[in-house]
Motif scaffolding. Sequence first.
Motif, PDB file in Angstrom:
ATOM      1  N   UNK A  88      31.379  36.679  44.823  1.00 18.34           N
ATOM      2  CA  UNK A  88      31.044  36.081  43.534  1.00 18.34           C
ATOM      3  C   UNK A  88      32.027  36.589  42.485  1.00 18.34           C
ATOM      4  N   UNK A  89      32.533  35.701  41.660  1.00 18.46           N
ATOM      5  CA  UNK A  89      33.426  36.089  40.577  1.00 18.46           C
ATOM      6  C   UNK A  89      32.935  35.424  39.301  1.00 18.46           C
ATOM      7  N   UNK A  90      33.194  36.082  38.177  1.00 21.70           N
ATOM      8  CA  UNK A  90      32.787  35.444  36.931  1.00 21.70           C
ATOM      9  C   UNK A  90      33.734  35.883  35.828  1.00 21.70           C
ATOM     10  N   UNK A  92      33.897  35.862  31.327  1.00 21.11           N
ATOM     11  CA  UNK A  92      33.260  35.497  30.056  1.00 21.11           C
ATOM     12  C   UNK A  92      34.332  35.519  28.965  1.00 21.11           C
ATOM     13  N   UNK A 102      36.536  38.553  35.606  1.00 22.24           N
ATOM     14  CA  UNK A 102      37.809  38.357  36.302  1.00 22.24           C
ATOM     15  C   UNK A 102      38.693  37.422  35.469  1.00 22.24           C
TER      16      UNK A 102
END
Lengths: 455, 336
Positions: A88-90, A92, A102
Amino acid sequence: MTGEVPAYGSLRDRLASILIGGSAVLAVLLFFVVRGYAAQVAQEGQDSILSASVSSILDAAVLRDGAIELDFPYASLSMLSTASDDRVFYAIYEDGTLLSGYGDLGDTPAVAGDARTFASLDYDAATVRVATASRTLIGADRPRRVTVRVAQTQDALAETLNQISRNVAMFGLGFFALATVLAYWATSTTIGQLSRLTTSVTRRGPQDLSPFLKPVPREMVPLVGSLNTLMVRLEHSLKQSEDFIVEAAHRVRTPLATVRSYAEATFQRVQEPENRTALRAMMRAIDESSRAAGQLLDHAMVTFRAENLEREEITLDAMLRDLVERMTPIAEMRDVTLRLDSDGPAVLRGDAVLLQNAFRNLIDNALKYAPVDTAITVRIRATPQLSVDVIDEGRGFSPDEIDILATRFVRGHDAEGHIGSGLGLTIAKDVATAHDGTMVLSNTQKGGACVTLRF
Amino acid sequence: MRYIAVLSLAVIPLAAIAQDWEGRRVFGDADAPQSLRVLSSTDTSFFVPIIDSFLEGRADVSVEYLSTGTADLDEIFRENPDQYDVVISSAMDLQLKLTNDGYAQRLDGFAHPDWAQWRSSLFAFTTEPAAIVINTAAFDGLDIPATRQDLIEVLRENAPRFDGRVGTYDVRQSGLGYLFATQDARASESYWRLMEVIGSLNAQLYCCSGAMIDDLAAGRISVAYNVLGSYALARQDITEVLTVILPSDFPTTMMRSALVSNASSEPALAEAFVSHLIRLQSQGSPEDFPLPSLDAIQDTTGRAAISLEPALMTYLDTLKRQVFIREWENAIIQNQ
């Protein structure tokens, strides 16, 4: 006339290959359509979870003392847990500037734009699905735009798709197998109609030229129609040629009788040995022609009557006794004894004219081949099966010819010097067949010929 | 670019050597042709029997065991992932993030329960609860607290007695401390009340469990909150002095985990080491494997450990961490 018909392909194969090929194409098509649909549904599933994750992070965004604070819940990422442990990558962003997560996850998002977007991209040696959404926070000084992007690898999705693909492939194979069975069944049923027609054509007797009247499938009506027309024409032309032969034989026989009597009268008168020899040869030739014409007439008659058989009660022994008596003078002329051997009354339902004709021809034949000072026996047996043997004491049938002698115009090669057309056995056989009987040629132990008619 | 590459190749080993380790020990022949570098947050003493048994029958292998704090470890490894073969840490969140970020190698073929591994790359091999450890003597005449609530009450009622004598992790320094704190906060509000109370008593902040236990044993502090009970129980010399309490209201249980670096120069050996760890934890006797096995906690109390899932990365988020640290500081640092 059973000539080889050249075969060009096979209707059954063609039909089967079209049906099977068609179902194979359908099965492959089914596989790709269902797999494509499944992929779409699975992707929509992943998108909706990613979308929910993005929303839950966005909802947590608040402005505190002019700064973005984002205390997003544990569930935001927890909901992205999969059986395949997808990564999972996110990221903001605030007004296009990375706040956390990331930073290299796709392009920096545009500041404007409200739409929730989904995209697939390559990230760190894996294909990830990315959901992006934005929200505007109204601050005291200016509005801030928060953009959240959540990405997930597609291991679980691929696993699901593989599972579905396997199932759909099995399903497609099953469909194909079923379709193949159906194709074979349909082909056999269709071709079966043709086979049935073929069988009924093959089963017909050689004389049977009547039209086919059994119902056939609509598509086969023209074929059977043509066949029937052909039969009618064939019968017509056969009849014409028979008529022609009868007419010709008849016309030849009467003048021949006249010529014979003149020749005989002349023979009595001339004394010169060479003239007598010539006249004897002439009379022989006339006899032969006359006899052939007679047999042709007999044969035509037998053919005609056999087709329209009239059955009446016949006392076979009486009839044969009468026949033997009538032929005894001819036998005596040749120094041959003609005997009748009967064990009792033999009754048969049949055509007296035909039967008489058949036996006359057989006795005639025997007389022709019987050596001088021998006997010809006509033996009648009522039990166990009604049978008549005509036995001579001559050389018998040659074993290599025994099967073909009953064919029209075939004569044994020892027939040289004998008068005959080769129709005698044919006539007897046709008569036996017309009475549902058989004719068997054999040789006696002493070597003489034996013709047996069984009814 | 090439100069930089060459330069960094030259500098990296120096940097590795120059690193200030909490513990560094080479097992086996230092000149052995094959050497395995294990980067760990676990005290060396726990790994001595494990590595010894690993080296049995492997004469040409040496193991260099390097230990440091969980947060340091994460930083050090991320800088030079090719310098280390196996990474062992108790900070599950940091380990999971390393794996998520692609630092771990996939090891297929291990028969390991699903809940104790992630992506076949990160393998948990112990379960260790966070405990309240007290110096028994210091609680003379007081009820031994069984829950966090009990602890809050005891501390409140005897504030002068415990002033300056309560220790806990400095979550800003320790990755494991941060993991325990965030999981506590996620589970119950009573964590924050406890932090308020501890803060009001001039809490002593520690980098690691070992140091806390030393101070407890020496009587410098009376209570330590969120200590690794396993460390306390392992110290045979002080079992009389200390009491280890597993709070009965809700558990916070960590799983120590291992991964093989994706850039490892000895991948086969590293895999064998992880395999050895996994086998020992399920089959080894306490002498061979001094840490609590995966089943240890589940069997006795039925407590579930913190689960290995991407959500562990939640509190590692910069913004989230800022908020959490600020709240924690507000609670714990009141008089400084």
